[in-house]
Design a protein around this motif. Structure first.
Motif, mmCIF file in Angstrom:
data_model
loop_
_atom_site.group_PDB
_atom_site.id
_atom_site.type_symbol
_atom_site.label_atom_id
_atom_site.label_comp_id
_atom_site.label_asym_id
_atom_site.label_seq_id
_atom_site.Cartn_x
_atom_site.Cartn_y
_atom_site.Cartn_z
ATOM 1 N N GLU A 38 -3.226 1.131 -2.728
ATOM 2 C CA GLU A 38 -3.068 1.245 -4.184
ATOM 3 C C GLU A 38 -2.384 2.561 -4.567
ATOM 4 O O GLU A 38 -1.649 2.606 -5.552
ATOM 5 C CB GLU A 38 -4.423 1.042 -4.873
ATOM 6 C CG GLU A 38 -4.848 -0.423 -4.710
ATOM 7 C CD GLU A 38 -6.121 -0.823 -5.428
ATOM 8 O OE1 GLU A 38 -6.971 0.059 -5.665
ATOM 9 O OE2 GLU A 38 -6.245 -2.028 -5.746
ATOM 10 N N GLN A 39 -2.589 3.596 -3.767
ATOM 11 C CA GLN A 39 -1.879 4.854 -4.018
ATOM 12 C C GLN A 39 -0.382 4.644 -3.787
ATOM 13 O O GLN A 39 0.457 5.080 -4.572
ATOM 14 C CB GLN A 39 -2.419 5.960 -3.085
ATOM 15 C CG GLN A 39 -1.819 7.320 -3.351
ATOM 16 C CD GLN A 39 -2.069 7.793 -4.786
ATOM 17 O OE1 GLN A 39 -3.213 7.827 -5.242
ATOM 18 N NE2 GLN A 39 -0.998 8.122 -5.526
ATOM 19 N N LEU A 40 -0.075 3.929 -2.706
ATOM 20 C CA LEU A 40 1.332 3.650 -2.397
ATOM 21 C C LEU A 40 1.974 2.809 -3.515
ATOM 22 O O LEU A 40 3.107 3.051 -3.932
ATOM 23 C CB LEU A 40 1.400 2.929 -1.052
ATOM 24 C CG LEU A 40 2.780 2.787 -0.427
ATOM 25 C CD1 LEU A 40 2.676 2.961 1.075
ATOM 26 C CD2 LEU A 40 3.380 1.449 -0.723
ATOM 27 N N GLU A 41 1.219 1.835 -4.029
ATOM 28 C CA GLU A 41 1.755 1.022 -5.137
ATOM 29 C C GLU A 41 2.035 1.914 -6.358
ATOM 30 O O GLU A 41 3.076 1.778 -6.999
ATOM 31 C CB GLU A 41 0.742 -0.054 -5.529
ATOM 32 C CG GLU A 41 0.603 -1.178 -4.517
ATOM 33 C CD GLU A 41 -0.458 -2.186 -4.952
ATOM 34 O OE1 GLU A 41 -1.657 -1.836 -4.997
ATOM 35 O OE2 GLU A 41 -0.082 -3.321 -5.260
ATOM 36 N N ALA A 42 1.089 2.818 -6.653
ATOM 37 C CA ALA A 42 1.265 3.693 -7.821
ATOM 38 C C ALA A 42 2.471 4.610 -7.627
ATOM 39 O O ALA A 42 3.264 4.832 -8.541
ATOM 40 C CB ALA A 42 0.000 4.522 -8.031
ATOM 41 N N ASP A 43 2.654 5.108 -6.402
ATOM 42 C CA ASP A 43 3.766 6.028 -6.123
ATOM 43 C C ASP A 43 5.124 5.342 -6.210
ATOM 44 O O ASP A 43 6.125 5.990 -6.503
ATOM 45 C CB ASP A 43 3.641 6.610 -4.698
ATOM 46 C CG ASP A 43 2.464 7.565 -4.567
ATOM 47 O OD1 ASP A 43 1.911 7.969 -5.608
ATOM 48 O OD2 ASP A 43 2.083 7.885 -3.418
#
Ligand SMILES: O=C(O)CCC(=O)C(=O)O
Length: 289
Positions: A38-43
């Motif tokens: 989810e961090q990667l999606e946000a980034d």
């Protein structure tokens, strides 16, 4: 974690065309992977990628997202896969099949091998890893028991906007509700299914995302009919046949050299997957799924 399959589990896979649930990591590890994803999606949601982020998540994520490759080569998952494919295993694709909370996207009943240009083979299996609860409410998969004993059956394309499949394909067979086996999984559990098993999934009416990491594995003996060699990564054992090109393993998300291979694979796979379709164009190019 020891996840080697017992003889009974292996027999069940070949008799039913599927096997579940099988725990391959702790709930804590699954939660940590979810946070990383989810961090990667946000980034990367708005970070200048050529295609919508969802396209890269939907197919061949292992070529451009390190987390998708790393999950695909986890020993605990490969131990399970080895039980049905044997010691030589290629990772063909990682697909992040996410249904957002309270959304209408579905996967109509189908057989995976229908448009993959590999024929009717036993040497392909899918491991579906839950990173959030997969329940009837959140739109878990349904399997039809022993349906892998069929050949590839006729499918019809709908290109429906709420269908997560490339052509919105649906098998032209009425599957009654009693014949659907709900594949409920907790985070950290996988199901396995054969490439000819009839399966699909309904909408997510829950308040959480349904996050599936869909891992396609092949034996090196499998060969695509016609065309250029497609891409797959030797995840365990030996590549005995050289039927697949290795892709460059991603070290950082969406690196230029990985995106180039992604584009080459997408072009090659689109020509096979969309062959004979009434609508043209590349597959999985919608921003919202
Ligand atoms: O994730 C889903 O709901 C469907 C997945 C699927 O069709 C597959 O894994 O082959």
């Amino acid at each position: 974690m020891t996840t080697t399959l017992s003889k009974t589990e292996i027999d069940n896979y070949w008799n039913d065309g599927y096997l579940f649930p099988k725990r391959v990591m702790s709930v804590e590890t699954a939660n940590a992977l979810r946070i990383e994803l989810e961090q990667l999606e946000a980034d990367w949601l708005d970070n200048g990628l050529t295609l919508p982020l969802n396209t890269y998540k939907r197919i061949n994520a292992q070529m451009v997202m390190p987390i998708a490759h790393e999950i695909g080569v986890m020993d605990s998952i490969l131990d399970v896969v080895e039980g049905v494919l044997g010691p030589d295993i290629m990772l063909y694709s990682t697909e992040l099949l996410i249904k957002e909370a309270r959304t209408k996207n579905v996967v109509t009943m189908h057989q995976d091998l229908t448009y993959w240009g590999m024929g009717e083979i036993d040497g392909l299996t899918t491991a579906w890893l839950a990173l959030s609860p997969a329940t009837r409410e959140s739109g878990c998969m349904d399997f039809v028991q022993a349906s892998h004993k069929n050949p590839i059956l006729p499918h019809e394309d709908s290109f429906d906007d709420h269908n997560l499949l490339s052509r919105g394909q649906e098998i032209k067979v009425d599957v009654s509700p009693e014949d659907r086996v709900a594949v409920e999984l907790e985070p950290g559990e996988i199901s396995l299914h054969h490439g000819l098993t009839i399966h699909g999934s309904g909408p997510n009416v829950s308040n959480d995302r349904r996050i599936g990491v869909v891992l396609r594995y092949l034996t090196p003996k499998i060969k695509k009919t016609g065309g250029e060699r497609d891409y797959a990564h030797l995840a365990r054992g030996a590549d005995t046949d050289g039927n697949w090109q290795p892709y460059l393993v991603p070290q950082t998300p969406f690196a230029e050299e990985n995106l180039a291979v992604y584009t080459a694979a997408r072009t090659l796979q689109t020509s096979v997957m969309m062959s004979g379709a009434k609508k043209s164009g590349a597959f999985y190019d919608k921003a919202d799924k």
